[in-house]
Design an enzyme around this catalytic site. Structure first.
Site, short mmCIF file in Angstrom:
data_model
loop_
_atom_site.label_atom_id
_atom_site.label_comp_id
_atom_site.label_asym_id
_atom_site.label_seq_id
_atom_site.Cartn_x
_atom_site.Cartn_y
_atom_site.Cartn_z
N ALA A 71 46.68 42.85 43.09
CA ALA A 71 46.20 42.33 41.80
C ALA A 71 44.97 43.11 41.35
CB ALA A 71 45.87 40.85 41.94
N ASN A 72 44.37 42.72 40.25
CA ASN A 72 43.12 43.35 39.80
C ASN A 72 42.20 42.27 39.23
OD1 ASN A 72 43.56 43.13 36.83
ND2 ASN A 72 45.30 44.44 37.32
N HIS A 73 41.01 42.71 38.79
CA HIS A 73 39.96 41.75 38.43
C HIS A 73 39.99 41.31 36.96
CE1 HIS A 73 38.08 42.04 42.30
NE2 HIS A 73 37.96 43.35 42.21
N SER A 74 41.01 41.66 36.22
CA SER A 74 41.02 41.26 34.80
C SER A 74 41.07 39.73 34.69
CB SER A 74 42.24 41.86 34.10
OG SER A 74 42.36 41.32 32.81
#
Ligand code: PMT
Length: 406
Positions: free
Chosen positions: A211-214
């Site tokens: 995943a990512n931090h958005s």
């Protein structure tokens, strides 16, 4: 400040429900967002919440007595209703709804409602039995047929201790409806705008993801501001913890491939696409059916395969169909911000790219972005809230849509 609420004159009608205390939150939020809020109350409402509370929050006199105020038409219900941009009745009891449907005018709220020609938004709150009663159903339908916007009550715990439909809708949802109603006829009216937001999650196994931090804040701000300017909005959300906004079509697409399908399925009649989502470029070659076990090894090798590049797919589709549409992309970069953003602008054939530095952009409430137009100027923006940046981007789109598309 919220652009569509700034300097708008909103009359808030409060009626005698236990939920009347929530009118304080509404008055406060609307005032903080830039609106001028005048409160009119029924006498019953004034037993649940004092006029002084609402006066303190709005910094304006509160009207409770229709007869007393007739003597002073400057601040009376007549003047209030006539100068209003919108009348919001929240909470609206079954009794007040019935009066509005009949056109009665024997208290400050119903008299204001009968006199004003401003759009009417009603947020009912009552016991389930009253909400479901045929009389209330007919009255609500009658008001809706006359153009009133009804924010349906939520299902949940009620004052009686019972549970059912009748709780005043969440304040953010009511404010969403107020914003959308005020925004009708804005500079994006009649336009369809598709917005992607948030991150994506690519599964490794049933419990783990890449995943990512958005956070989704940027994309949600864009969707909400587009709705507030009158656009028909489709918001395609990846991973986010944000509340689903009202007044738009909402879809979720957590994986890049799902988001691709959702975007390609939504843009066929769109005037603009804004890709604010942080889409994973790679995903695990296979998502294991069972949880990957730690075992005795110290390392784990994961094979990744490339995800489809959605904006490149959109470019190919546009070339094939000659569909005229404005496309805005984002670039979040840790280095060579402008050069990398410019390369993406060209490769994905965008009309505008929003270049934002990492890590400041992910999850924050503010952005310091550079807006780069294709074949046009580059604007380095000062630090802006995501709402302010969204307005800049939508201003660009609105202006472009006023000139014929190539
Ligand atoms: O959500 P927030 O916390 O508010 O943060 C906002 C944000 C930083 C996520 C957002 O403003 C942002 O910059 N989004 C793009 C993030 C990014 O790194 O994009 P990119 O450089 O990987 O991709 C460039 C463009 O191509 C983007 O518009 C992206 O949506 C799109 N893309 C990317 C990969 C892919 N497979 N398909 C795509 O279409």
């Amino acid at each position: 400040m919220i652009r569509v609420l700034k300097d708008k004159h909103i009359v808030l009608g409060v009626t005698g429900s236990i939920a009347a205390f929530k009118a304080a939150g509404l008055a406060s939020q609307l005032t903080q967002a830039g609106a001028n809020v005048d409160v009119v109350m029924t006498r019953e409402a004034a037993q649940f919440i004092t006029p002084l509370t609402l006066e303190s929050l709005t910094h304006r006199p509160v009207v409770t007595d229709v007869m007393a105020l007739l003597a002073n038409s400057e601040i009376g219900h007549v003047a209030l209703g006539r100068g209003a941009d919108l009348l919001l009745v929240a909470p609206a009891t079954a009794h007040t709804i019935a009066k509005l449907a009949l056109g009665l005018a024997d208290d400050a709220v119903s008299a204001t409602a009968l006199d004003t020609r401003a759009p009417l938004v009603i947020a009912p709150a009552m016991e389930t039995g009253m909400w479901e009663h045929a009389a209330t159903r007919e009255n609500v339908q009658k008001l809706a047929a006359r153009g009133a916007v009804v924010v349906e009550p939520d299902v949940g715990h009620l004052a009686s201790g019972a549970s059912g439909q009748g709780r005043l809708a969440e304040l953010d949802d009511i404010i969403d409806v107020v914003r959308a109603t005020l925004g009708r006829g804005g500079d994006l009216a009649g336009r369809k705008i598709v917005v992607t937001a948030g991150g994506t999650q690519e599964p490794m196994d049933p419990v783990r993801v890449i995943a990512n931090h958005s956070s989704g804040k940027m994309g949600f701000a864009l969707a909400e501001c587009a709705r507030d300017r009158g656009a028909r909005v489709t918001l395609i959300a990846g991973t986010t913890a944000l509340r689903t906004p009202r007044g738009m079509e909402f879809m979720t697409a957590k994986q890049a491939c799902e988001m691709q399908d959702a975007v390609l399925g939504s843009i066929t009649d769109a005037d603009a696409l804004i890709m604010a989502a942080a889409v994973a470029d790679f995903r695990p070659a296979r998502a294991e059916e069972q949880k990957i076990k730690k075992g005795d090894t110290d390392t784990l090798t994961l094979q990744l395969v490339k995800n489809p590049d959605i904006l490149r797919q959109v470019k190919a589709w546009r070339e094939q169909t000659h569909h005229a549409m404005i496309v805005v992309g984002f670039a979040a970069e840790t280095q060579d911000l402008v050069a990398n953003a410019q390369a993406k602008l060209q490769a994905k054939q965008l009309d505008l790219i929003v270049a934002n530095p990492v890590p400041q952009s992910f999850g924050s409430d503010k952005e310091q972005a550079i807006l780069i137009e294709r074949g046009g100027p580059m604007r380095e923006m000062p630090p802006l809230t995501k709402e302010e940046l969204a307005e800049e981007i939508l201003g660009f789109i609105a202006k472009r849509l006023q000139t014929p598309l190539l």
